[in-house]
Design a protein around this motif. Structure first.
Motif, PDB file in Angstrom:
ATOM      1  N   HIS A  25     -47.035  30.349  18.119  1.00  0.00           N
ATOM      2  CA  HIS A  25     -47.778  31.032  19.175  1.00  0.00           C
ATOM      3  C   HIS A  25     -48.376  32.336  18.648  1.00  0.00           C
ATOM      4  O   HIS A  25     -49.555  32.621  18.852  1.00  0.00           O
ATOM      5  N   ASP A  29     -52.296  33.277  18.473  1.00  0.00           N
ATOM      6  CA  ASP A  29     -52.868  34.490  19.100  1.00  0.00           C
ATOM      7  C   ASP A  29     -53.751  35.235  18.104  1.00  0.00           C
ATOM      8  O   ASP A  29     -54.868  35.623  18.407  1.00  0.00           O
ATOM      9  N   TYR A 113     -45.838  22.137  28.620  1.00  0.00           N
ATOM     10  CA  TYR A 113     -45.241  23.474  28.456  1.00  0.00           C
ATOM     11  C   TYR A 113     -46.273  24.429  27.849  1.00  0.00           C
ATOM     12  O   TYR A 113     -46.453  25.554  28.305  1.00  0.00           O
ATOM     13  N   GLY A 117     -47.788  27.436  29.928  1.00  0.00           N
ATOM     14  CA  GLY A 117     -47.407  28.754  29.409  1.00  0.00           C
ATOM     15  C   GLY A 117     -48.616  29.588  29.058  1.00  0.00           C
ATOM     16  O   GLY A 117     -48.619  30.810  29.211  1.00  0.00           O
ATOM     17  N   GLY A 121     -49.583  33.780  29.731  1.00  0.00           N
ATOM     18  CA  GLY A 121     -50.084  34.754  28.759  1.00  0.00           C
ATOM     19  C   GLY A 121     -51.531  35.153  29.006  1.00  0.00           C
ATOM     20  O   GLY A 121     -52.016  36.127  28.449  1.00  0.00           O
TER      21      GLY A 121
HETATM   22  C1  HEM Z   1     -55.205  35.676  22.025  1.00  0.00           C
HETATM   23  C2  HEM Z   1     -54.634  34.725  22.668  1.00  0.00           C
HETATM   24  C3  HEM Z   1     -53.276  34.825  23.330  1.00  0.00           C
HETATM   25  C4  HEM Z   1     -52.508  35.905  23.630  1.00  0.00           C
HETATM   26  C5  HEM Z   1     -52.787  37.351  23.353  1.00  0.00           C
HETATM   27  C6  HEM Z   1     -51.312  35.414  24.276  1.00  0.00           C
HETATM   28  C7  HEM Z   1     -50.298  36.201  24.770  1.00  0.00           C
HETATM   29  C8  HEM Z   1     -49.213  35.763  25.461  1.00  0.00           C
HETATM   30  C9  HEM Z   1     -48.240  36.587  26.107  1.00  0.00           C
HETATM   31  C10 HEM Z   1     -48.273  38.123  26.133  1.00  0.00           C
HETATM   32  C11 HEM Z   1     -47.323  35.783  26.670  1.00  0.00           C
HETATM   33  C12 HEM Z   1     -46.072  36.208  27.430  1.00  0.00           C
HETATM   34  C13 HEM Z   1     -46.410  36.416  28.864  1.00  0.00           C
HETATM   35  C14 HEM Z   1     -45.215  36.861  29.680  1.00  0.00           C
HETATM   36  O1  HEM Z   1     -44.072  36.596  29.287  1.00  0.00           O
HETATM   37  O2  HEM Z   1     -45.457  37.472  30.729  1.00  0.00           O
HETATM   38  C15 HEM Z   1     -47.713  34.430  26.389  1.00  0.00           C
HETATM   39  C16 HEM Z   1     -47.033  33.326  26.792  1.00  0.00           C
HETATM   40  C17 HEM Z   1     -47.364  32.054  26.405  1.00  0.00           C
HETATM   41  N1  HEM Z   1     -48.508  31.658  25.754  1.00  0.00           N
HETATM   42 FE1  HEM Z   1     -49.881  32.853  24.990  1.00  0.00          FE
HETATM   43  N2  HEM Z   1     -51.357  34.052  24.337  1.00  0.00           N
HETATM   44  C18 HEM Z   1     -52.551  33.671  23.784  1.00  0.00           C
HETATM   45  C19 HEM Z   1     -53.026  32.404  23.660  1.00  0.00           C
HETATM   46  C20 HEM Z   1     -52.287  31.291  23.944  1.00  0.00           C
HETATM   47  C21 HEM Z   1     -52.766  29.941  23.776  1.00  0.00           C
HETATM   48  C22 HEM Z   1     -54.170  29.556  23.320  1.00  0.00           C
HETATM   49  C23 HEM Z   1     -51.729  29.130  24.103  1.00  0.00           C
HETATM   50  C24 HEM Z   1     -51.653  27.635  24.102  1.00  0.00           C
HETATM   51  C25 HEM Z   1     -52.682  26.827  24.145  1.00  0.00           C
HETATM   52  C26 HEM Z   1     -50.616  29.965  24.507  1.00  0.00           C
HETATM   53  C27 HEM Z   1     -49.385  29.514  24.931  1.00  0.00           C
HETATM   54  C28 HEM Z   1     -48.430  30.304  25.521  1.00  0.00           C
HETATM   55  C29 HEM Z   1     -47.178  29.796  26.033  1.00  0.00           C
HETATM   56  C30 HEM Z   1     -46.682  28.356  25.979  1.00  0.00           C
HETATM   57  C31 HEM Z   1     -46.515  30.894  26.612  1.00  0.00           C
HETATM   58  C32 HEM Z   1     -45.191  30.862  27.341  1.00  0.00           C
HETATM   59  C33 HEM Z   1     -44.080  31.368  26.466  1.00  0.00           C
HETATM   60  C34 HEM Z   1     -42.763  31.280  27.247  1.00  0.00           C
HETATM   61  O3  HEM Z   1     -42.450  32.244  27.950  1.00  0.00           O
HETATM   62  O4  HEM Z   1     -42.093  30.251  27.149  1.00  0.00           O
HETATM   63  N3  HEM Z   1     -51.003  31.277  24.401  1.00  0.00           N
HETATM   64  N4  HEM Z   1     -48.883  34.446  25.656  1.00  0.00           N
END
Ligand code: HEM
Length: 207
Positions: A25, A29, A113, A117, A121
């Motif tokens: 992940h 990012d 998932y 998820g 984010g």
């Molecule tokens: C620049 C792009 C991205 C950033 C900055 C980012 C940032 C984040 C952040 C900060 C969280 C935690 C949110 C929270 O706990 O409140 C999160 C969760 C998540 N993101 Fe990303 N994300 C990005 C792109 C993506 C992409 C493209 C995917 C999948 C296609 C993805 C999949 C997930 C998943 C599965 C979680 C859940 C994690 C969990 O708590 O189990 N993210 N993301």
């Protein structure tokens, strides 16, 4: 003494998925941010095309009757039409569609998932789209908007159902494998966008 009702204890499946995909992940990012998606609307289109390809690929999962028994609001969670509307809002064409997947339920849970998820984010991405590109929940960034009930609650409802799904112990690895395949698929889309934009592969820069 009456016997307690049989219940399926919730698993820690969602927490395990988070731990097992933390590294991919983070790398994703960074690879997405290397595309500089909030520099301009044309740059943002790169990100929209990536999202579109991913959600086209998994669209059948959201329409799957068996999975809908595990996640009663599954069909309503599908964001493909919102991504299409975002592309249309901004006058961008849909790219060539990737094939869709047909996977066994345990692997499908891993893909779902990742898709669900990513909406949690997306709070950060939504704010950036608003601030830098003047987009919002009714124009251009529809698919990044939070659920009316709140992102966190919407996510907890999903993970509760994910944790409660009754799987054979041997299926747990298949779920994690599905999540890793989903992240890998999105990563490939990022690299294709980088290459189309004439940027070096992110892996060449250690991401
Ligand atoms: C620049 C792009 C991205 C950033 C900055 C980012 C940032 C984040 C952040 C900060 C969280 C935690 C949110 C929270 O706990 O409140 C999160 C969760 C998540 N993101 Fe990303 N994300 C990005 C792109 C993506 C992409 C493209 C995917 C999948 C296609 C993805 C999949 C997930 C998943 C599965 C979680 C859940 C994690 C969990 O708590 O189990 N993210 N993301």
């Amino acid at each position: 003494m009456p016997m307690p009702a049989a219940v399926h204890p919730a698993t820690d499946r969602a927490a395990r998925l988070k731990a097992e995909t933390r590294q991919v992940h983070e790398q994703l990012d960074q690879a997405i941010m290397a595309l500089d998606p909030f520099r301009s609307r044309d740059h943002y289109a790169r990100f929209l095309r990536i999202q579109w390809a991913f959600h086209v690929r998994i669209a059948p999962l959201y329409a799957d009757e068996g999975l809908a028994r595990l996640f009663p609001d599954l069909a309503a969670r599908c964001r493909l039409s919102l991504i299409e509307a975002d592309l249309t809002d901004l006058g961008f064409a849909k790219p060539e569609a990737p094939g869709t997947i047909s996977v066994e339920p345990a692997e499908a849970l891993g893909w779902l998932y990742v898709a669900e998820g990513s909406n949690l984010g997306a709070a950060f991405l939504f704010k950036a789209a608003q601030k830098s590109l003047d987009l919002g929940e009714s124009f251009g960034a529809r698919h990044l908007a939070g659920h009316p009930e709140g992102r966190a609650l919407h996510w907890r409802q999903f993970t509760a159902a994910l944790d409660a799904a009754d799987l054979a112990p041997t299926d747990e690895e298949v779920v994690v494998d599905g999540a890793k395949k989903a992240f890998a698929f999105v990563r490939v889309q990022v690299e294709m966008e980088a290459s189309a934009a004439g940027l070096p592969a992110t892996s060449a820069r250690g991401i």
